[in-house]
Enzyme design. Structure first.
Site, PDB file in Angstrom:
ATOM      1  N   GLU A 166       0.888  -1.426  -0.211  1.00  0.00           N
ATOM      2  CA  GLU A 166       0.013  -0.053   0.023  1.00  0.00           C
ATOM      3  C   GLU A 166       0.819   1.289   0.056  1.00  0.00           C
ATOM      4  OE1 GLU A 166      -2.868  -0.080   3.292  1.00  0.00           O
ATOM      5  OE2 GLU A 166      -3.022   2.327   3.000  1.00  0.00           O
ATOM      6  N   GLU A 170      -2.857  10.728   2.724  1.00  0.00           N
ATOM      7  CA  GLU A 170      -3.955  10.810   3.480  1.00  0.00           C
ATOM      8  C   GLU A 170      -3.963  12.060   4.134  1.00  0.00           C
ATOM      9  OE1 GLU A 170      -5.205   6.729   5.529  1.00  0.00           O
ATOM     10  OE2 GLU A 170      -3.379   7.291   5.948  1.00  0.00           O
TER      11      GLU A 170
END
Ligand SMILES: *[C@@H]1O[C@H](CO)[C@@H](O)[C@H](O)[C@H]1NC(C)=O
Ligand SMILES: *[C@@H]1O[C@H](CO)[C@@H](O)[C@H](O)[C@H]1NC(C)=O
Ligand SMILES: *[C@@H]1O[C@H](CO)[C@@H](O)[C@H](O)[C@H]1NC(C)=O
Ligand SMILES: *[C@@H]1O[C@H](CO)[C@@H](O)[C@H](O)[C@H]1NC(C)=O
Ligand SMILES: *[C@@H]1O[C@H](CO)[C@@H](O)[C@H](O)[C@H]1NC(C)=O
Ligand SMILES: *[C@@H]1O[C@H](CO)[C@@H](O)[C@H](O)[C@H]1NC(C)=O
Ligand SMILES: *[C@@H]1O[C@H](CO)[C@@H](O)[C@H](O)[C@H]1NC(C)=O
Ligand SMILES: *[C@@H]1O[C@H](CO)[C@@H](O)[C@H](O)[C@H]1NC(C)=O
Ligand SMILES: *[C@@H]1O[C@H](CO)[C@@H](O)[C@H](O)[C@H]1NC(C)=O
Ligand SMILES: *[C@@H]1O[C@H](CO)[C@@H](O)[C@H](O)[C@H]1NC(C)=O
Ligand SMILES: *[C@@H]1O[C@H](CO)[C@@H](O)[C@H](O)[C@H]1NC(C)=O
Length: 368
Positions: A166, A170
């Protein structure tokens, strides 16, 4: 925070899992031949369980999941939603037909300045997530977006592989002058966070910025508006004794989301990180009926380690190259299985309670 994001569509996954018996799976408990595919939420099944997110290392065999649609360079814009399937459950694996699927939640088109994808967060939908139908196996990906805002609301642009490599951008909603970078290898949560914070951006809610992952075989660079803000090298996360590399290296889907990290079922640390509990009486929320994030465009420039030959449609997993690192090969096999439709109807009948218990156990362990 990836473990929470993964659980976003909890209700949908419970329903779909119940339809298929609700059996859970992981790397040590593989799926049975009768329900060979381990979905991204950790449940065994067939049909759409074998498509995007199906984990080959937790499935019955390495080739149980459908081959993953191969990368295609493109500049995606959102003047209309003809390239987006509004419910991923009905996806049959044809990446020529759709560029994106909605895994959870609701989208609307603002259609201002040529159209923007607006992802909604409401108390009813518990957030929205879209995934690309195609995978990227190294390349440069740029998303132009305006984040959501207010405490507890998190906006994310990430890449996620089927074995949970991943790469993250964010945006916690009280920090609208920050972007946060992170990465994970095969879903392992490190002792010390690998995340960093980039400060002093002009307001990310009010302004569009270009957020980029320049993900190459040996270096991964995060950029904002074209300027590098962080670089990770493969060497820096390779154990020179064992040869194990904790560098994201498997084909990944692009995921865009807005999600409610600030709810009382979240872990305390998560709520703090997200800037507190969501205030559902917030004036913006009352006036608009939702919190939201806006996506203007997503551009993808593929950089596969080898050029795909004619007829290549997909990626498939193979035996390890080094310990813990599966090999990835091109394939010309179809990615389409025409997933069965109407799973949820059956779901409501069989096995609801068992699946709910399994899902809650999964949630509990992910939050521990
Ligand atoms: C895999 O699932 C089994 C059965 O639910 C559980 O006992 C085991 O701890 C899980 N393993 C991992 C690595 O999560
Ligand atoms: C995407 O846009 C960039 C910049 O305009 C251009 O260089 C590139 O060729 C485009 N890619 C595709 C696949 O059209
Ligand atoms: C957005 O506006 C364009 C141009 O007027 C139109 O062609 C398109 O269909 C609109 N899209 C939506 C989703 O309304
Ligand atoms: C996949 O979608 C494309 C575009 O809609 C279509 O032309 C093609 O026939 C579809 N392929 C299959 C096997 O259904
Ligand atoms: C997708 O469809 C399934 C089956 O009808 C339904 O249970 C689910 O809620 C839908 N998901 C979304 C995001 O609308
Ligand atoms: C951000 O701005 C503040 C206030 O102007 C300054 O003190 C700080 O050094 C800046 N941080 C970075 C990373 O530029
Ligand atoms: C492994 O060796 C390379 C080359 O000498 C070095 O750059 C890298 O930092 C080492 N990796 C670790 C984790 O120490
Ligand atoms: C958690 O939030 C839900 C929904 O807002 C609410 O109904 C419930 O009472 C809350 N629980 C606690 C312990 O605060
Ligand atoms: C939100 O507003 C409603 C109606 O005014 C009120 O009943 C409720 O207590 C408020 N909730 C919070 C968390 O302030
Ligand atoms: C698919 O790949 C196989 C094995 O590499 C090859 O024999 C076959 O000719 C290919 N078929 C097509 C349609 O490219
Ligand atoms: C990959 O390597 C790990 C660690 O040696 C091993 O547990 C796993 O079974 C191997 N997987 C495959 C598919 O070769």
């Amino acid at each position: 925070m990836h473990q929470l994001l993964r659980l976003l569509p909890l209700l949908a996954s419970i329903a779909a899992a119940a339809a298929q018996g609700g059996q859970t799976c992981n790397a040590t408990k593989l799926c049975p031949a009768t329900a060979p595919c381990c979905s991204e939420y950790g449940f065994c099944g067939t049909g759409d369980f074998c498509l995007g997110g199906c984990n080959p290392l937790s499935s019955f065999s390495l080739d149980s999941c459908m081959p993953e649609p191969v990368c295609q360079s493109a500049n995606h814009t959102f003047a209309d939603f003809s390239r987006i399937l509004s419910n991923a459950t009905y996806f049959g694996g044809n990446a020529t037909e759709y560029d994106w699927v909605v895994n959870q939640g609701n989208i609307i088109n603002t259609n201002s300045s040529g159209g923007e994808l607006e992802m909604l967060l409401t108390q009813a939908n518990m957030g929205t997530r879209l995934s690309s139908t195609r995978y990227v196996h190294y390349g440069q990906i740029t998303t132009r977006l305006k984040t959501g805002r207010w405490g507890g609301v998190v906006t994310a642009f990430i890449t996620m592989s089927d074995i949970k490599d991943e790469i993250d951008w964010e945006f916690p909603g009280t920090q609208t002058t920050q972007g946060q970078t992170n990465f994970f290898w095969q879903g392992v949560i490190p002792q010390t966070t690998a995340g960093t914070t980039i400060d002093n951006l002009t307001d990310t809610f009010a302004n569009y910025h270009d957020y980029t992952f320049d993900w190459q075989p040996d270096t991964l660079t995060w950029l904002i508006d074209g300027s590098p803000v962080r670089t990770l090298t493969r060497a820096s996360v390779t154990d020179n004794t064992t040869g194990i590399s904790r560098y994201p290296s498997t084909p990944s889907r692009i995921e865009l989301s807005i999600w409610p990290a600030g709810i009382n079922s979240s872990a305390l640390g998560t709520i703090e990180w997200a800037g507190g509990l969501i205030d559902w009486n917030n004036t913006d929320y009352i006036q608009n009926g939702h919190f939201s994030a806006l996506v203007k465009s997503v551009s993808v420039q593929c950089n596969d380690p080898a050029a795909p030959g004619a007829g290549v449609t997909s990626y498939v997993y193979g035996k390890n190259t080094t310990a813990f690192t599966p090999s990835i090969a091109f394939s010309n096999a179809t990615t389409i299985n025409g997933a069965p439709m109407g799973l949820a109807g059956a779901a409501l009948q069989a096995g609801w309670a068992a699946a709910l218990a399994a899902a809650l156990a999964l949630l509990g362990s992910a939050l521990a």
